[in-house]
Design an enzyme around this catalytic site. Structure first.
Site, PDB file in Angstrom:
ATOM      1  N   GLY A  45       0.830  -1.195   0.000  1.00  0.00           N
ATOM      2  CA  GLY A  45       0.000   0.000   0.000  1.00  0.00           C
ATOM      3  C   GLY A  45       0.865   1.245   0.000  1.00  0.00           C
ATOM      4  N   GLN A  50       2.933   9.720   1.560  1.00  0.00           N
ATOM      5  CA  GLN A  50       4.253   9.088   1.421  1.00  0.00           C
ATOM      6  C   GLN A  50       5.004   9.561   0.180  1.00  0.00           C
ATOM      7  OE1 GLN A  50       2.439   5.040   2.256  1.00  0.00           O
ATOM      8  NE2 GLN A  50       4.439   4.834   3.214  1.00  0.00           N
ATOM      9  N   CYS A 107       6.291  -0.418   6.873  1.00  0.00           N
ATOM     10  CA  CYS A 107       5.789   0.762   6.180  1.00  0.00           C
ATOM     11  C   CYS A 107       6.928   1.277   5.301  1.00  0.00           C
ATOM     12  CB  CYS A 107       5.384   1.828   7.202  1.00  0.00           C
ATOM     13  SG  CYS A 107       4.813   3.366   6.448  1.00  0.00           S
ATOM     14  N   LEU A 108       6.618   1.628   4.065  1.00  0.00           N
ATOM     15  CA  LEU A 108       7.668   2.070   3.133  1.00  0.00           C
ATOM     16  C   LEU A 108       8.355   3.349   3.610  1.00  0.00           C
ATOM     17  CD1 LEU A 108       5.946   1.324  -0.309  1.00  0.00           C
ATOM     18  CD2 LEU A 108       7.729  -0.015   0.836  1.00  0.00           C
ATOM     19  N   HIS A 149      -4.170   0.724   7.673  1.00  0.00           N
ATOM     20  CA  HIS A 149      -2.851   1.367   7.707  1.00  0.00           C
ATOM     21  C   HIS A 149      -2.833   2.584   6.766  1.00  0.00           C
ATOM     22  CE1 HIS A 149       1.755   0.880   7.765  1.00  0.00           C
ATOM     23  NE2 HIS A 149       1.556   1.780   6.823  1.00  0.00           N
ATOM     24  N   GLU A 150      -3.365   2.407   5.547  1.00  0.00           N
ATOM     25  CA  GLU A 150      -3.368   3.521   4.585  1.00  0.00           C
ATOM     26  C   GLU A 150      -4.332   4.628   5.024  1.00  0.00           C
ATOM     27  OE1 GLU A 150      -0.969   3.607   2.643  1.00  0.00           O
ATOM     28  OE2 GLU A 150      -0.481   1.510   2.972  1.00  0.00           O
ATOM     29  N   HIS A 153      -2.638   6.850   7.322  1.00  0.00           N
ATOM     30  CA  HIS A 153      -1.746   7.787   6.611  1.00  0.00           C
ATOM     31  C   HIS A 153      -2.519   9.007   6.104  1.00  0.00           C
ATOM     32  CE1 HIS A 153       2.232   6.027   6.282  1.00  0.00           C
ATOM     33  NE2 HIS A 153       1.782   4.886   5.820  1.00  0.00           N
TER      34      HIS A 153
HETATM   35 ZN    ZN Z   1       2.715   3.091   5.751  1.00  0.00          ZN
END
Ligand code: ZN
Length: 184
Positions: A45, A50, A107-108, A149-150, A153
């Site tokens: 995701g 991000q 998480c990226l 999670h997204e 964000h």
């Molecule tokens: Zn993340």
């Protein structure tokens, strides 16, 4: 086009997103670039924050997780995930439900860091699609987790906010270093 992914310490990650509003060519291009970026980074995701934008737009693809991917139910019927992924969600609203289970997430924007995050196993989701239609579905498993999670964000919340204390302590030094590297 692959976009640079911002890391913890960058202020965009703490910025609540604005609703997407009109679906312009710029939004369509951004969604495509975010899919390329997510796939290039082997993520499940990616949220607009991000890539440095405070906007309520995220992309998700759990199909690489195969039997761990979870399920997606549209109009009461379980659908084939491949038909819906990558998912592009605009202004998603979610209602998590079911048993809360701690599972390991990454998480990226937090390279090489993981921790257990308790989240409900299921979620009801309503979102706009890139075509301007409304998509309603129910998700379970990894898909439900990725969406939560997204969604966090998109509202400036991060997985470390919900991480089990012990796991967060384990990565405290790495977090501190990232903040120093990435604070503007
Ligand atoms: Zn993340």
């Amino acid at each position: 086009m692959i976009l640079p992914i911002v890391q913890y310490g960058h202020p965009a990650l703490r910025s609540p997103g604005k609703p997407v509003g009109e679906i312009t060519d710029r939004i369509r291009k951004l969604a495509g670039d975010m899919i390329d970026t997510m796939s290039h980074a082997d993520g499940v995701g990616l949220a607009a924050q991000q890539v440095g934008l405070a906007l309520q737009l995220c992309v998700i693809d759990v199909t690489d997780a195969e039997d761990r991917a979870g399920t997606m139910i549209v109009d009461g019927q379980e659908v084939d995930l491949v038909d819906y992924m990558p998912l592009i969600l605009l202004d998603p609203e979610i209602e998590p439900f079911g048993e809360t289970i701690p599972e390991t997430e990454g998480c990226l924007s937090f390279p090489d860091m993981q921790g257990r995050i308790p989240r409900p196993f299921k979620a009801r989701v309503t979102a706009r699609t890139l075509e301007g239609e409304t998509l309603n579905f129910e998700a379970t498993g990894l898909l439900a987790r990725a969406i939560q999670h997204e969604h966090d964000h998109l509202h400036g919340r991060l997985f470390i906010d919900h991480m089990l204390e012990k796991d967060r302590e384990d990565i405290a030094a790495q977090l501190e270093k990232l903040v120093q590297q990435n604070a503007l």
